[in-house]
Design a protein around this motif. Sequence first.
Motif, PDB file in Angstrom:
ATOM      1  N   VAL A   3      61.516  67.635  53.493  1.00 44.04           N
ATOM      2  CA  VAL A   3      61.302  66.739  52.358  1.00 44.04           C
ATOM      3  C   VAL A   3      62.282  65.573  52.462  1.00 44.04           C
ATOM      4  N   ASP A   4      61.805  64.383  52.213  1.00 47.11           N
ATOM      5  CA  ASP A   4      62.631  63.182  52.309  1.00 47.11           C
ATOM      6  C   ASP A   4      63.881  63.293  51.426  1.00 47.11           C
ATOM      7  N   GLY A   5      64.992  62.854  51.986  1.00 49.76           N
ATOM      8  CA  GLY A   5      66.229  62.810  51.199  1.00 49.76           C
ATOM      9  C   GLY A   5      67.052  64.078  51.237  1.00 49.76           C
ATOM     10  N   MET A   6      66.583  65.116  51.946  1.00 53.00           N
ATOM     11  CA  MET A   6      67.316  66.370  52.011  1.00 53.00           C
ATOM     12  C   MET A   6      68.504  66.259  52.974  1.00 53.00           C
ATOM     13  N   ASP A   7      69.687  66.589  52.482  1.00 57.70           N
ATOM     14  CA  ASP A   7      70.891  66.599  53.311  1.00 57.70           C
ATOM     15  C   ASP A   7      71.355  68.040  53.456  1.00 57.70           C
ATOM     16  N   LEU A   8      71.131  68.622  54.623  1.00 57.54           N
ATOM     17  CA  LEU A   8      71.475  70.026  54.858  1.00 57.54           C
ATOM     18  C   LEU A   8      72.649  70.174  55.823  1.00 57.54           C
ATOM     19  N   LYS A   9      73.290  69.088  56.159  1.00 57.02           N
ATOM     20  CA  LYS A   9      74.344  69.114  57.159  1.00 57.02           C
ATOM     21  C   LYS A   9      75.446  70.105  56.802  1.00 57.02           C
ATOM     22  N   GLY A  10      75.666  71.061  57.719  1.00 52.69           N
ATOM     23  CA  GLY A  10      76.736  72.035  57.555  1.00 52.69           C
ATOM     24  C   GLY A  10      76.451  73.155  56.576  1.00 52.69           C
ATOM     25  N   LYS A  11      75.255  73.206  55.989  1.00 48.64           N
ATOM     26  CA  LYS A  11      74.940  74.221  54.983  1.00 48.64           C
ATOM     27  C   LYS A  11      74.352  75.477  55.614  1.00 48.64           C
ATOM     28  N   SER A  12      74.627  76.606  54.995  1.00 48.98           N
ATOM     29  CA  SER A  12      73.999  77.872  55.357  1.00 48.98           C
ATOM     30  C   SER A  12      72.832  78.083  54.403  1.00 48.98           C
TER      31      SER A  12
ATOM     32  N   HIS B  31      59.730  78.929  62.502  1.00 53.96           N
ATOM     33  CA  HIS B  31      59.270  77.544  62.410  1.00 53.96           C
ATOM     34  C   HIS B  31      59.956  76.827  61.239  1.00 53.96           C
ATOM     35  N   ALA B  32      60.087  77.523  60.113  1.00 52.84           N
ATOM     36  CA  ALA B  32      60.792  76.939  58.962  1.00 52.84           C
ATOM     37  C   ALA B  32      62.272  76.743  59.294  1.00 52.84           C
ATOM     38  N   SER B  33      62.871  77.751  59.923  1.00 58.94           N
ATOM     39  CA  SER B  33      64.296  77.679  60.260  1.00 58.94           C
ATOM     40  C   SER B  33      64.587  76.542  61.226  1.00 58.94           C
ATOM     41  N   ARG B  34      63.688  76.334  62.148  1.00 58.92           N
ATOM     42  CA  ARG B  34      63.903  75.282  63.140  1.00 58.92           C
ATOM     43  C   ARG B  34      63.991  73.904  62.491  1.00 58.92           C
ATOM     44  N   ILE B  35      63.103  73.637  61.535  1.00 58.26           N
ATOM     45  CA  ILE B  35      63.143  72.356  60.832  1.00 58.26           C
ATOM     46  C   ILE B  35      64.462  72.207  60.073  1.00 58.26           C
ATOM     47  N   LEU B  36      64.913  73.293  59.434  1.00 54.13           N
ATOM     48  CA  LEU B  36      66.160  73.260  58.674  1.00 54.13           C
ATOM     49  C   LEU B  36      67.371  73.042  59.585  1.00 54.13           C
ATOM     50  N   LYS B  37      67.346  73.689  60.746  1.00 55.26           N
ATOM     51  CA  LYS B  37      68.438  73.517  61.703  1.00 55.26           C
ATOM     52  C   LYS B  37      68.442  72.095  62.267  1.00 55.26           C
ATOM     53  N   GLU B  38      67.275  71.574  62.562  1.00 54.12           N
ATOM     54  CA  GLU B  38      67.186  70.208  63.080  1.00 54.12           C
ATOM     55  C   GLU B  38      67.668  69.191  62.046  1.00 54.12           C
ATOM     56  N   ALA B  39      67.601  69.595  60.765  1.00 57.03           N
ATOM     57  CA  ALA B  39      68.063  68.714  59.686  1.00 57.03           C
ATOM     58  C   ALA B  39      69.561  68.863  59.438  1.00 57.03           C
ATOM     59  N   GLY B  40      70.223  69.713  60.236  1.00 53.78           N
ATOM     60  CA  GLY B  40      71.675  69.829  60.131  1.00 53.78           C
ATOM     61  C   GLY B  40      72.197  71.128  59.572  1.00 53.78           C
ATOM     62  N   ALA B  41      71.306  72.052  59.181  1.00 55.19           N
ATOM     63  CA  ALA B  41      71.778  73.331  58.648  1.00 55.19           C
ATOM     64  C   ALA B  41      72.618  74.070  59.689  1.00 55.19           C
ATOM     65  N   GLU B  42      73.713  74.626  59.249  1.00 53.32           N
ATOM     66  CA  GLU B  42      74.603  75.351  60.156  1.00 53.32           C
ATOM     67  C   GLU B  42      74.002  76.677  60.571  1.00 53.32           C
ATOM     68  N   GLU B  43      73.367  77.344  59.616  1.00 57.00           N
ATOM     69  CA  GLU B  43      72.828  78.679  59.861  1.00 57.00           C
ATOM     70  C   GLU B  43      71.670  78.924  58.918  1.00 57.00           C
ATOM     71  N   VAL B  44      70.655  79.667  59.395  1.00 54.14           N
ATOM     72  CA  VAL B  44      69.522  80.038  58.548  1.00 54.14           C
ATOM     73  C   VAL B  44      69.285  81.535  58.679  1.00 54.14           C
ATOM     74  N   SER B  45      69.274  82.226  57.561  1.00 54.26           N
ATOM     75  CA  SER B  45      68.974  83.653  57.522  1.00 54.26           C
ATOM     76  C   SER B  45      67.841  83.879  56.532  1.00 54.26           C
ATOM     77  N   SER B  46      67.314  85.087  56.516  1.00 50.80           N
ATOM     78  CA  SER B  46      66.160  85.347  55.648  1.00 50.80           C
ATOM     79  C   SER B  46      66.183  86.764  55.099  1.00 50.80           C
ATOM     80  N   ILE B  47      65.477  86.927  53.984  1.00 53.35           N
ATOM     81  CA  ILE B  47      65.217  88.237  53.382  1.00 53.35           C
ATOM     82  C   ILE B  47      63.713  88.373  53.230  1.00 53.35           C
ATOM     83  N   THR B  48      63.182  89.528  53.599  1.00 50.78           N
ATOM     84  CA  THR B  48      61.761  89.805  53.388  1.00 50.78           C
ATOM     85  C   THR B  48      61.601  91.178  52.751  1.00 50.78           C
ATOM     86  N   LEU B  49      60.549  91.342  51.972  1.00 50.21           N
ATOM     87  CA  LEU B  49      60.280  92.646  51.380  1.00 50.21           C
ATOM     88  C   LEU B  49      59.948  93.666  52.468  1.00 50.21           C
TER      89      LEU B  49
END
Length: 235
Positions: free
Chosen positions: A189-198, A214-232
């Motif tokens: 989404v335009d304007g999202m700053d994820l740099k250095g965020k988990s 696929h979702a994590s990759r976009i977030l990492k490319e946007a600067g996220a430091e780490e992406v984890s997930s929870i699923t039922l």
Amino acid sequence: MNNCLYCTYELESSITWYTILKRESREPQFCEECTSRFEIISGARCKVCSRSLYHLEEQFVIDGLCLDCHRWEQNPEWQNVLSKNLSLYTYNEFLQDLIARFKYRGDYILIEGFKKMLLKVSTELNFDIAVPIPLSSERLFERGFNQSEAGLVSMGLKPVHALSRSHSEKQSKKTRQERIHHEQIFLLVDGMDLKGKSVLIFDDIYTTGSTLRHASRILKEAGAEEVSSITLARG
């Protein structure tokens, strides 16, 4: 008096001044019989996806990873994209029907029955923001709510809508290979700053891990430091 969220059986609860003040007797939950049908994932798990390693033969476990995750991590394009997924239960027939009722038949309240478990598991992960897996506008109209957002809300988290999604065929209708190799359907989404965020993602089922990665990759490319997930469920 409470009723089971799944079978509507009337639940017995001992009423005390403590439960009245804390309203514990009113918390949505599942009855003992329904609860016994959940298969909690316990023992040795894949270090990335939470798949139980108990029944896997030795050749399908490499350095604590299931063979699927090992293959993902061997691919430079996907290496370290998803740090860790924690799943609550094995995806058995009972949970399959429950998730179908929640996801496709609009039984939103069912997510409340997992609240305590989700809160407990969320403490095992470090994250700054929580991002739901987005639905296309068409799919959101069909269902009336986003199940990923509902899971985050049940944990008391404020969803950050960092991703959008194009309309696509339902994942449940795709083959395993189609899920793994589908084109990128998420956009930042335009304007999202994820740099250095988990970042924490929630989804209902981990099957091949393709959607989450696929979702994590976009977030990492946007600067996220780490992406984890929870699923039922872990399929």
